[in-house]
Design an enzyme around this catalytic site. Structure first.
Site, short mmCIF file in Angstrom:
data_model
loop_
_atom_site.label_atom_id
_atom_site.label_comp_id
_atom_site.label_asym_id
_atom_site.label_seq_id
_atom_site.Cartn_x
_atom_site.Cartn_y
_atom_site.Cartn_z
N LYS A 1 15.48 3.03 9.37
CA LYS A 1 15.75 1.62 9.67
C LYS A 1 14.91 0.64 8.85
CE LYS A 1 18.28 0.48 12.84
NZ LYS A 1 19.74 0.58 12.73
N GLU B 1 -15.31 4.40 -18.12
CA GLU B 1 -14.22 4.81 -17.22
C GLU B 1 -12.89 4.13 -17.57
OE1 GLU B 1 -16.65 2.78 -16.49
OE2 GLU B 1 -16.16 1.30 -14.96
N HIS C 1 -18.10 0.22 -20.06
CA HIS C 1 -17.41 0.92 -18.98
C HIS C 1 -16.57 2.06 -19.56
CE1 HIS C 1 -18.16 -1.93 -15.64
NE2 HIS C 1 -18.32 -2.78 -16.63
N ASP D 1 7.88 -11.91 0.86
CA ASP D 1 6.71 -12.78 0.70
C ASP D 1 7.12 -14.08 0.01
OD1 ASP D 1 5.28 -10.60 1.52
OD2 ASP D 1 4.40 -10.14 -0.44
N THR E 1 1.62 3.56 -8.63
CA THR E 1 1.62 4.96 -9.07
C THR E 1 3.06 5.45 -9.27
OG1 THR E 1 -0.30 5.21 -7.65
CG2 THR E 1 0.61 7.21 -8.57
N CYS F 1 -22.85 0.19 -16.86
CA CYS F 1 -22.98 -1.26 -16.79
C CYS F 1 -24.15 -1.68 -15.88
CB CYS F 1 -21.67 -1.92 -16.40
SG CYS F 1 -21.61 -3.63 -17.00
N GLY G 1 0.80 -1.23 0.00
CA GLY G 1 0.00 0.00 0.00
C GLY G 1 0.83 1.27 0.00
#
Ligand code: GLN
Length: 542
Positions: free
Chosen positions: A189, A505, A503, A147, A18, A377, A13
């Site tokens: 750190k 957008e 859509h 991970d 971006t 939609c 996050g």
């Protein structure tokens, strides 16, 4: 040809998508031929079956691929159209490797993560790199270093670097700089630890993007450089900003382009930002409207990422800021007054019955109170159902998605969907032609007879009811080429009521905002002004 790989550290996050998009934007508008791909380490084959609550919006590309929402960011920042090959998942890689094993192509060898899975990952990366005659391919690796899921991908990147000419694979790492205490002291750190983890896998970063609230101090920059062996000019602060399209400028101001010249071996890269005026409009809007997004995933706004972005694009082009009111459609069942303070309503897409009756209430409210509305939609389907129930008087009109035995199935399964059981990749997906009818509101927006828009649906308007709708002024002003699939609807005599099965957008770009969103914002401003004028009239007569 260079690869720039972006990994993430410390926590998820941090805005890696971006940051990747912004770096790509900076390089593209400095004259390089750039593309981006995303690696999602999850086991799903693609994002198509993922719940927007967990993962945010499922983005759809021209070729019908259902992908991670970061691909939407890439397309917006690069103003390009990507395809499914730009998104690798563990699911895609393993499926390919196992199918190959079944065909006997590994000639009896034990199939292993190293080298078979890592080879397949590299093959996919190189394929995208070679196909498009690129100068730079950016590769964002989802998840956080450490991970388990992302291990094979990082190993593949390490191998890619070892097998490529020197300096052709550049590594970037995104970390967090916490700022704590009354003096907002910057702490390095977590960055040091995270870079150590990356080095443990055999990868030394060339650039570190430090996400933080304020400005990265000189002291922090020096300290990070000293502890991580990254040159000081490669330590870049990414400060919180209201306008994410200003990030390329933020990186540029810290001299990243000079450093890139050295890393990539280019001379004199010069950034020509196409978004200067756009950013100025976002920073200093001249007007403001309030738009309700009436949905059911409103607690996680990333579920409507492309709508949010489309409104930002409208602001950048018109100077009209959009204050989004996130409205959980279910709340409207009790109290419609929530809609009193908005200038316009957007009903976005969605699946499943929960929230639908609330959306129908919003559609009715907008129709009866002359509030500007756009449906997308499911929003389009809901507006159709609302009109069928309340104007055409069709008892219990519904979509067979929500009520399979409705006596009036005004929205019904697409014929090609009958008998399909698999959920992944089986909807009507991707770019399709839409014919816009002359003399309609839709035509006044698009000014073109033939448009291409992206789709993602299983249900559609039942053509058996078309005549009934037309008779009462509910016009289908856009259809597919054959004229049997309804794509756009509007109301005769109404200038601020419009919806689309596609859509819009997904194709909104900073300098080419979605016409539907632009229309809604402009109509909302009209209405706001009308309301202010009529309030003024009332006051002046008192
Ligand atoms: N659930 C509806 C359908 O499948 C609408 C889909 C959507 O809004 N993306 O047709």
């Amino acid at each position: 040809m260079h690869y720039i790989v972006i990994s993430g550290g410390v926590m998820s996050g941090l805005g890696k998508g971006t940051i990747t998009s912004s770096l790509a934007h900076l390089l593209k508008y400095s004259g390089l031929n750039v593309s981006i791909m995303k690696i999602d380490p999850y086991l799903n084959y693609d994002a198509g079956t993922m719940n927007p609550y967990q993962h945010g919006e499922v983005f759809v590309l021209d070729d019908g691929s259902e992908v991670d929402l970061d691909l939407g960011n890439y397309e917006r920042y690069l103003d390009c159209d990507l395809s499914g090959e730009n998104n690798i998942t563990t699911g895609k890689v393993y499926k390919e490797v196992i199918e190959r094993e079944r065909r006997g192509e590994y000639l009896g060898n034990t199939v292993q993560i190293i080298p078979h899975v890592t080879n397949e990952i590299k093959r996919r990366i190189r394929e995208v790199g070679n196909k498009h005659d690129l100068d730079v391919l950016l590769i964002e690796i989802g998840g956080t270093v450490g991970d388990i899921e992302s291990m094979p991908f990082l190993e593949a990147i390490r191998e890619l670097k070892r097998e490529s000419p020197p300096n052709s694979v550049i590594m970037c790492h995104v970390t967090l700089i916490p700022e704590i205490g009354p003096n907002m002291e910057q702490k390095t750190k977590p960055t040091q630890h995270s870079v150590n983890t990356l080095r443990g896998i055999g990868i030394q970063p060339d650039i570190i993007f430090c996400r933080l609230k304020g400005q990265l101090s000189l002291e922090s920059r020096k300290k990070i450089a000293a502890f991580t062996d990254v040159l000081e000019e490669g330590v870049i602060g990414i400060s919180d900003t209201r306008n994410l399209y200003s990030l390329p400028e933020q990186m540029h101001d810290q001299g990243i382009l000079n450093y890139m010249e050295k890393l990539l071996g280019y001379e004199k890269l010069k950034f020509n930002n196409p978004l200067s005026e756009f950013n100025a409009n976002i920073d200093n809007p001249r007007e403001k409207v309030r738009i309700a997004i009436v949905g059911k995933y409103t607690v996680l706004q990333d579920a409507y990422m492309s709508h949010k972005e489309a409104f930002v694009h409208v602001t950048g082009n018109t100077g009209i800021a959009v204050d989004i009111k996130w409205l959980d459609s279910d709340s409207l069942k009790e109290d419609q007054r929530e809609l009193n303070d908005v200038d316009g309503i957007l009903i976005p897409g969605g699946f499943g019955y929960r929230g639908v009756e609330g959306k129908i209430i919003a559609a009715r409210y907008a129709r009866e109170h002359n509030i500007p509305i756009v449906g997308i939609c499911l929003g389009f389907q809901v507006m159709t159902i609302e009109f069928a129930r309340n104007v055409l008087g069709l008892n219990g009109a519904n979509s067979t998605e929500f009520d399979p035995s409705t006596e009036n199935p005004v929205i019904d399964l697409l014929p090609e969907q009958i008998g399909k059981h698999d959920k992944g990749g089986t909807m009507r997906l991707g770019s399709k032609d839409v014919i816009v009818k002359e003399g309609t509101l839709a035509m006044s927006l698009y000014k073109e007879k033939l448009i291409r828009e992206r789709h993602r649906h299983r249900y559609e308007v039942n053509p058996a009811y078309m005549e009934k709708f037309h008779e009462m002024g509910f016009i289908f002003s856009g259809t597919d080429i054959e004229g049997v699939r309804m794509e756009i609807c509007e109301l005769k005599g109404r200038k601020n009521y419009l919806a689309a099965q596609y859509h819009s957008e997904f194709k909104s770009r900073p300098l080419r905002p979605s016409p539907m969103h632009r229309f809604l914002v402009e109509m909302a401003l009209d209405r706001k002004k009308e309301m202010m004028m009529s309030e003024g009239d009332i006051e002046s007569t008192q």
